[in-house]
Design an enzyme around this catalytic site. Structure first.
Site, mmCIF file in Angstrom:
data_model
loop_
_atom_site.group_PDB
_atom_site.id
_atom_site.type_symbol
_atom_site.label_atom_id
_atom_site.label_comp_id
_atom_site.label_asym_id
_atom_site.label_seq_id
_atom_site.Cartn_x
_atom_site.Cartn_y
_atom_site.Cartn_z
ATOM 1 N N HIS A 128 0.843 -1.195 0.000
ATOM 2 C CA HIS A 128 0.000 0.000 0.000
ATOM 3 C C HIS A 128 0.875 1.241 0.000
ATOM 4 O O HIS A 128 2.000 1.226 0.510
ATOM 5 C CB HIS A 128 -0.905 0.006 1.224
ATOM 6 C CG HIS A 128 -2.063 -0.931 1.116
ATOM 7 N ND1 HIS A 128 -3.211 -0.777 1.855
ATOM 8 C CD2 HIS A 128 -2.261 -2.034 0.347
ATOM 9 C CE1 HIS A 128 -4.070 -1.735 1.551
ATOM 10 N NE2 HIS A 128 -3.504 -2.522 0.649
ATOM 11 N N GLU A 175 0.854 4.031 1.676
ATOM 12 C CA GLU A 175 1.293 4.572 2.972
ATOM 13 C C GLU A 175 2.431 3.735 3.554
ATOM 14 O O GLU A 175 3.399 4.289 4.094
ATOM 15 C CB GLU A 175 0.118 4.620 3.957
ATOM 16 C CG GLU A 175 -1.006 5.544 3.524
ATOM 17 C CD GLU A 175 -2.057 4.881 2.631
ATOM 18 O OE1 GLU A 175 -3.101 5.504 2.420
ATOM 19 O OE2 GLU A 175 -1.831 3.749 2.149
ATOM 20 N N CYS A 196 -6.142 2.519 5.200
ATOM 21 C CA CYS A 196 -6.914 1.347 5.605
ATOM 22 C C CYS A 196 -6.493 0.917 7.009
ATOM 23 O O CYS A 196 -5.577 1.486 7.606
ATOM 24 C CB CYS A 196 -6.720 0.203 4.615
ATOM 25 S SG CYS A 196 -5.077 -0.553 4.711
ATOM 26 N N CYS A 248 -2.732 0.018 7.158
ATOM 27 C CA CYS A 248 -1.865 1.198 7.119
ATOM 28 C C CYS A 248 -2.025 2.049 8.373
ATOM 29 O O CYS A 248 -1.065 2.662 8.844
ATOM 30 C CB CYS A 248 -2.160 2.011 5.868
ATOM 31 S SG CYS A 248 -1.745 1.127 4.347
#
Length: 155
Positions: A53, A55, A83, A86
């Site tokens: 992801h 992040e 999310c 993260c």
């Protein structure tokens, strides 16, 4: 606020790169003292690795660049609300502020029922980060619309 737009525009450019590779359009930058110290481009779908992801990759980039000691004083910018996964990373590293464009209601760390970004019940996480939402929201929504169209064409 102009700086926020500048960093969010960079996130949007990173998100466009993610989208070109068939990933959700998420881009993230980590900023310390008005300097970008880490960048991340969503690549979970194209790599087959769910942990890729934006992040997470921004934090990894900052760590690789030698900024471990300043993560607690940094601000994370992202096109999307982080999310749950993260959000855990953000809390673990005690990133002080989070700025994002659009919410992710079912799996977001603030807007879902799993409020990892807001809880202060885990002592080692300390205070929750400050959160500012809706920065360049429409531009981020347009990217989501493009991704939805891309997915529809894949069927």
């Amino acid at each position: 606020m102009d700086k926020y737009n500048e960093y969010m525009l960079e996130c949007i450019e990173l998100a466009k790169q993610a989208l070109k590779k068939g990933n959700p359009p998420v881009g993230s930058v980590l900023v310390f003292e008005d300097k970008v110290i880490g960048r991340g481009i969503e690549s979970g779908k194209s790599s087959g690795d769910i942990t890729q992801h934006a992040e997470i990759l921004a934090v990894k980039d900052a760590l690789k660049n030698g900024y471990r000691d300043v993560l607690e004083q940094s601000v994370m910018f992202s096109t999307h609300e982080p999310c749950i996964m993260c959000s855990y990373l953000i809390r673990h590293h005690k990133i002080k502020k989070l700025v994002f464009g659009v919410s992710v209601p079912f799996v977001g760390g603030q807007s879902s029922e799993f409020k990892i970004l807001e809880t202060e019940n885990i002592p080692k996480w300390g205070k929750r980060p400050k959160i500012e939402t809706g920065i360049l929201q429409r531009e981020c929504e347009v990217l989501n619309e493009q991704f939805t169209a891309y997915l529809a064409n894949q069927k």
